[in-house]
Scaffold this motif. Structure first.
Motif, PDB file in Angstrom:
ATOM      1  N   GLU A 128      69.624  56.585  62.020  1.00 20.80           N
ATOM      2  CA  GLU A 128      69.213  55.647  60.975  1.00 20.80           C
ATOM      3  C   GLU A 128      68.417  56.345  59.877  1.00 20.80           C
ATOM      4  O   GLU A 128      68.599  56.066  58.695  1.00 20.80           O
ATOM      5  CB  GLU A 128      68.397  54.501  61.581  1.00 20.80           C
ATOM      6  CG  GLU A 128      69.230  53.551  62.404  1.00 20.80           C
ATOM      7  CD  GLU A 128      68.413  52.490  63.115  1.00 20.80           C
ATOM      8  OE1 GLU A 128      67.172  52.441  62.936  1.00 20.80           O
ATOM      9  OE2 GLU A 128      69.019  51.698  63.862  1.00 20.80           O
ATOM     10  N   ASP A 132      69.445  56.501  56.015  1.00 20.09           N
ATOM     11  CA  ASP A 132      68.527  56.050  54.963  1.00 20.09           C
ATOM     12  C   ASP A 132      68.335  57.125  53.902  1.00 20.09           C
ATOM     13  O   ASP A 132      68.336  56.838  52.704  1.00 20.09           O
ATOM     14  CB  ASP A 132      67.163  55.661  55.557  1.00 20.09           C
ATOM     15  CG  ASP A 132      67.207  54.366  56.352  1.00 20.09           C
ATOM     16  OD1 ASP A 132      68.178  53.600  56.196  1.00 20.09           O
ATOM     17  OD2 ASP A 132      66.277  54.142  57.142  1.00 20.09           O
ATOM     18  N   GLU A 136      69.368  56.889  49.935  1.00 20.37           N
ATOM     19  CA  GLU A 136      68.374  57.131  48.892  1.00 20.37           C
ATOM     20  C   GLU A 136      68.834  58.261  47.966  1.00 20.37           C
ATOM     21  O   GLU A 136      68.738  58.163  46.742  1.00 20.37           O
ATOM     22  CB  GLU A 136      67.027  57.487  49.530  1.00 20.37           C
ATOM     23  CG  GLU A 136      65.917  57.702  48.538  1.00 20.37           C
ATOM     24  CD  GLU A 136      64.591  58.045  49.224  1.00 20.37           C
ATOM     25  OE1 GLU A 136      63.662  58.432  48.489  1.00 20.37           O
ATOM     26  OE2 GLU A 136      64.478  57.949  50.464  1.00 20.37           O
TER      27      GLU A 136
END
Length: 151
Positions: A128, A132, A136
């Protein structure tokens, strides 16, 4: 660590490691004469209704001709077929053939199994976190590219 050293290490990791991510995802599809992009089209058709060439191109941010080339291969493999819209004969919806549905299910399961094994090795939290970061990074890169496009 200096920026140049960081860049050099990034390039090294990219060359030695990240290219395997591509094969990790695309390898299950190659057994059925599919590129990863073609598999994604099959998967879109399996998961969504009223899928058209134009919608796929718009969602991916690529040209319609790029998607058209991929669709032509899928048609020739008899994995998909096109059906004209009764109300607008210019629009054609894409559908899976029975063989196309079978191939999509097999490749999806194999990709899922491979991904699950990686998550089991590295852990849910690390997976995860990596996702992420990639999201980003993509957003920042998109903003930077959009800024350069308007200059």
């Amino acid at each position: 660590m200096k920026v140049q050293q960081l860049l050099d290490e990034y390039i090294d990791v990219y060359i030695k490691s990240l290219k395997y991510l591509d094969s990790f995802v695309s390898e299950p599809a190659t057994a059925y004469n599919l590129s990863f992009e073609q598999y994604l089209i099959l998967h879109d058709i399996a998961e969504k209704s009223n899928v058209t060439l134009a919608r796929i191109a718009d969602n991916r941010g690529v040209t319609r001709s790029a998607i058209s080339r991929q669709i032509k291969v899928l048609l020739n493999l008899d994995y998909i077929y096109q059906q004209r819209d009764d109300k607008d004969h210019r629009r054609q919806y894409l559908h899976l053939t029975p063989r196309g549905r079978q191939i999509e299910e097999i490749v999806t399961q194999k990709a899922s199994d491979r991904f699950t094994s990686w998550v089991n090795i590295f852990g849910q939290e690390k997976a995860e976190s990596l996702l992420d970061f990639i999201k980003e990074f993509s957003e920042v890169a998109k903003l930077e590219n959009n800024g350069k496009a308007s200059e």
